[in-house]
Design a protein around this motif. Sequence first.
Motif, PDB file in Angstrom:
ATOM      1  N   LEU A   4     -10.336  -0.220  -2.491  1.00  0.00           N
ATOM      2  CA  LEU A   4      -9.659  -0.917  -3.581  1.00  0.00           C
ATOM      3  C   LEU A   4     -10.590  -1.922  -4.244  1.00  0.00           C
ATOM      4  O   LEU A   4     -10.586  -2.045  -5.482  1.00  0.00           O
TER       5      LEU A   4
ATOM      6  N   ASP B 187      -9.671   1.128   3.370  1.00  0.00           N
ATOM      7  CA  ASP B 187      -8.869   1.175   2.151  1.00  0.00           C
ATOM      8  C   ASP B 187      -9.036  -0.099   1.329  1.00  0.00           C
ATOM      9  O   ASP B 187      -9.041  -0.067   0.094  1.00  0.00           O
TER      10      ASP B 187
ATOM     11  N   TRP C  86       0.844  -1.185   0.000  1.00  0.00           N
ATOM     12  CA  TRP C  86       0.000   0.000   0.000  1.00  0.00           C
ATOM     13  C   TRP C  86       0.885   1.243   0.000  1.00  0.00           C
ATOM     14  O   TRP C  86       1.500   1.580   0.999  1.00  0.00           O
TER      15      TRP C  86
ATOM     16  N   ARG D 244      -1.817   7.293  -3.639  1.00  0.00           N
ATOM     17  CA  ARG D 244      -2.871   6.432  -4.182  1.00  0.00           C
ATOM     18  C   ARG D 244      -2.908   6.455  -5.702  1.00  0.00           C
ATOM     19  O   ARG D 244      -3.334   5.485  -6.339  1.00  0.00           O
TER      20      ARG D 244
END
Length: 370
Positions: free
Chosen positions: A220, A216, A129, A133
């Motif tokens: 995703l 998160d 991660w 982003r």
Amino acid sequence: MTGLSVTDFAAEARAVLDTPVWDWLDGGAEREWTVAGNRAALDRVALVPRVLADVSACDTKTTLVESGANLPVAIAPVAYHRLFHPDGELATARAAATAGVPFTVGTLSSVGLDELAATGAVLWFQLYWLRDRGRLLDLVRRAEEAGVEALVVTVDVPFMGRRLRDAANGMTLPPTVRAALLDEGSSGRAHRRTKDASAIASHTAELFSPAVTWHDVAWLRERTRLPLVLKGVLDPQDAVRAAAEGARAVVVSNHGGRQLDQAVPAAMALPAVAEAVAGLPDARFQVLLDSGIRSGSDILAALALGASGVLLGRPVIWGLAAGGESGCARVLSLLETELRNALGLAGCPDLRSATRLRVASMPYFPGKTP
């Protein structure tokens, strides 16, 4: 290459690798208690064989996540294969294609996705991660375009564990090795030696986000068509949550003992995780095991403990260091031979029957495996 078992390749790899590179591969976090614990846990698993079954042709084929595989094995993500051989991930991917098992491309791969897709291997993509982003989604899109079949999200590395061997060695990438999937020059810090510190750890600290949460993962899930696999799960509650968030599988793993020292050994955590997800509405949800697999009998033990398959890390790199593509292929071939032998002697004509084996526990005694 003269190895008659998978573990023989460890000595061959050690003989050809410089000490910092060997330590980076072989070492773990802090006291390396968990590295040893992964092996100790597997060594304590005693299988109870069945008899009078027709084992003249043991079937090892299966489906892992949504990928067909000749063995219940996928190649685990390991960064920077070109540290170990000039061909790097190209060699390991070609060997995986020959063996018919999925190959997991790491975020820190030293070879690009398009080159690896051209090998014909079934590819999974491992995602760290990233703080950015935009860059993270770009990696996901590139993986989709390359024909990757699963997205393996590593969830146990908010930051890199304290790997004391690497710090003592001042572990640094050579100029010829870089993170090929990231922006040109982004791995620059990994090339700058710092006394009593790992340059690779400094580099990943810049890249990885320690703030990633279940929100998160849901974010995703909404942005990719690829099945999600969460790697680094040890608590049964996290496995159940992963399924609720739309993941297709979890990998029970402590990162090979390289993150939290004194984390529970993966094989010890596996039965409770498998039991927790056994009654989920999605019967396709799978549990895979990573950390400590060294033999075909280890794979059989993992299946008996509740896994659908395993991820194989260090042994593949031993083969890569010892002999490039042919070394990797030899490791995988030996593993297949060992698994077929273990299945037959346990009275298991196929992988499903292996999951019904009874297991017992024996006191740990020191073995010969590293």
